[in-house]
Write an enzyme that holds these catalytic residues in place. Structure first.
Site, PDB file in Angstrom:
ATOM      1  N   HIS A 134       0.804  -1.227   0.000  1.00 15.63           N
ATOM      2  CA  HIS A 134       0.000   0.000   0.000  1.00 15.63           C
ATOM      3  C   HIS A 134       0.835   1.274   0.000  1.00 15.63           C
ATOM      4  O   HIS A 134       0.300   2.354  -0.286  1.00 15.63           O
ATOM      5  CB  HIS A 134      -0.925   0.042   1.215  1.00 15.63           C
ATOM      6  CG  HIS A 134      -1.974  -1.018   1.236  1.00 15.63           C
ATOM      7  ND1 HIS A 134      -2.829  -1.235   0.188  1.00 15.63           N
ATOM      8  CD2 HIS A 134      -2.295  -1.936   2.193  1.00 15.63           C
ATOM      9  CE1 HIS A 134      -3.636  -2.243   0.495  1.00 15.63           C
ATOM     10  NE2 HIS A 134      -3.339  -2.679   1.700  1.00 15.63           N
ATOM     11  N   HIS A 173      -6.745  -7.120   0.370  1.00 16.93           N
ATOM     12  CA  HIS A 173      -6.769  -5.692   0.073  1.00 16.93           C
ATOM     13  C   HIS A 173      -6.108  -5.436  -1.278  1.00 16.93           C
ATOM     14  O   HIS A 173      -5.088  -6.047  -1.614  1.00 16.93           O
ATOM     15  CB  HIS A 173      -6.027  -4.899   1.152  1.00 16.93           C
ATOM     16  CG  HIS A 173      -6.600  -5.058   2.524  1.00 16.93           C
ATOM     17  ND1 HIS A 173      -6.237  -6.100   3.361  1.00 16.93           N
ATOM     18  CD2 HIS A 173      -7.509  -4.315   3.202  1.00 16.93           C
ATOM     19  CE1 HIS A 173      -6.909  -5.981   4.511  1.00 16.93           C
ATOM     20  NE2 HIS A 173      -7.682  -4.910   4.433  1.00 16.93           N
TER      21      HIS A 173
END
Length: 391
Positions: A134, A173
């Site tokens: 991320h 995710h």
């Protein structure tokens, strides 16, 4: 070279964690290492200690001002107000001592793993500490400070002009940070299969995110419905990834193996079991041998049931990387050591029992929604990948 696999790790990599009750707990790495050892999966295989990433490594994908801010944060040399714009000091990404050093070590480990494989010193490599997908160019995000996969790919592109890298991400995710770093690059294929961003952080990863300019078609996303179970997860994976990789024909596959899609994970809403965490690496392994002479680097990622899920999932990952069969029974010595610390009973078997995870009531509707998503991807995005060079 066939069969040679290395496990890139040293204890310094276990310093990457945010402390307290933060869900990202490096204890999961220690438990995985010890489970692999207790299962006999490390016999005949070696640990390779990595070097930390340099500033030059980090600034292939991060701004220098961001790197300097991380360094100051870990030395308590900057006010919080100065750091928050960089995503540092938030609830997700709290400051901890020597933050830069711990994070740079993870990046260096993944760069080192990739260099070993591309250089022919190993056929496959695993670094479970990696997978911090991320982190953005100038911002920490989602428990990720530096983007190890992004930096490794960028370094490979510098050192081996024209190399084609496939990044395969099956974390619950969306692998947003890596996607955005190479969004216009046709030499980097990013594939992410994850819970739909309609329901889960970071809120991105729709089919329409397909790359831009010369990279159009080289960002592939398979957003899954909440509560997706093994059959649909595996079906979606098989309907998309093999075709994408066969069209792209990578020189290296770098796979991110977050295991937070498991039904027991406390932070997500997918409903996978250990069946997925054996199937995915086994198939990536097969595709690596089919398409790029076995060159495969595997890294970790998310996974927040550190007691029952992460060690078993990543032990199965190492078994696939190292051409070994996963034993059926959990070692009593490992259960005895960790059972006293665990707030839940530890499983006695390395694989989940199917009877413990029966189909849910909405399984058919979920499967149909996922099939429609896959059909859209195959219709609108997959055909945009130009056929890669053949040997």
């Amino acid at each position: 070279m066939s069969g040679r696999a290395v496990f890139v790790h040293d204890e310094a990599l276990e310093a990457y964690g945010f402390g307290g009750d933060h869900p990202f707990n490096p204890l999961r790495v220690r438990m995985t290492i010890e489970l692999c050892e207790s299962l006999g999966l490390m016999e005949g295989h070696r640990f390779v200690s990595p070097e930390p990433a340099t500033d030059e490594d980090l600034t292939t994908v991060h701004s220098l001002s961001y790197v300097r801010s991380v360094q100051k944060a870990g030395r308590d040399e900057a006010p919080l107000s100065e750091l928050l714009d960089y995503g540092i000091g938030t609830q997700d990404n709290p400051i901890f001592p020597q933050m830069h050093e711990a994070c740079a070590h993870v990046v260096g480990a993944v760069i080192g793993a990739c260099r070993l494989v591309v250089g022919g010193e190993a056929e496959h490599a695993l670094c479970v500490s990696g997978g911090l997908h991320h982190a953005l160019r100038s911002k920490a995000s989602g428990f990720c400070v530096y983007n190890d996969a992004g930096a490794a790919i960028a370094r490979l592109k510098e050192e081996h002009p024209g190399i084609r890298v496939a990044y395969v991400d099956t974390d619950a995710h969306h692998g947003d940070g890596v996607q955005w770093m190479f969004y216009d690059d046709p030499d980097v294929l990013t594939f992410s299969m994850h819970e739909s961003g309609r329901y889960l952080f970071p809120g991105t990863g729709g089919v329409e995110e397909k790359g831009r300019d010369g990279g159009t078609g080289y960002s592939l996303n398979v957003p899954l419905q909440p509560f997706t179970q093994d059959p649909s997860f595996i079906e979606c994976f098989e309907e998309t990834l093999p075709e994408a990789l066969r069209r792209f024909r990578p020189d290296l596959i770098l796979s991110q193996n977050g295991c937070d899609a498991h039904a027991l994970d406390p932070l997500t809403h997918l409903s996978a079991t250990t069946r997925v965490y054996e199937h995915v690496p086994r198939r990536v392994h097969e595709l690596a041998h089919e398409l790029c002479e076995g060159r495969w680097v595997a890294i970790g990622g998310g996974g927040y049931d550190i007691w029952r899920v992460v060690p078993r999932a990543w032990a199965a990952l190492w078994a696939a990387v190292s051409h070994q069969e996963m034993p059926e029974t959990m070692p009593g010595s490992w259960i005895a050591k960790w059972g006293g610390q665990s707030p839940v009973a530890l499983p006695n078997l390395t694989r989940d029992a199917a009877a413990d995870y029966p189909p849910i009531g909405r399984a058919a509707q979920i499967e149909e929604r996922n099939r429609r998503t896959v059909a859209e991807l195959k219709r609108k995005v997959l055909p945009l990948i130009e056929e890669g060079p053949r040997p």
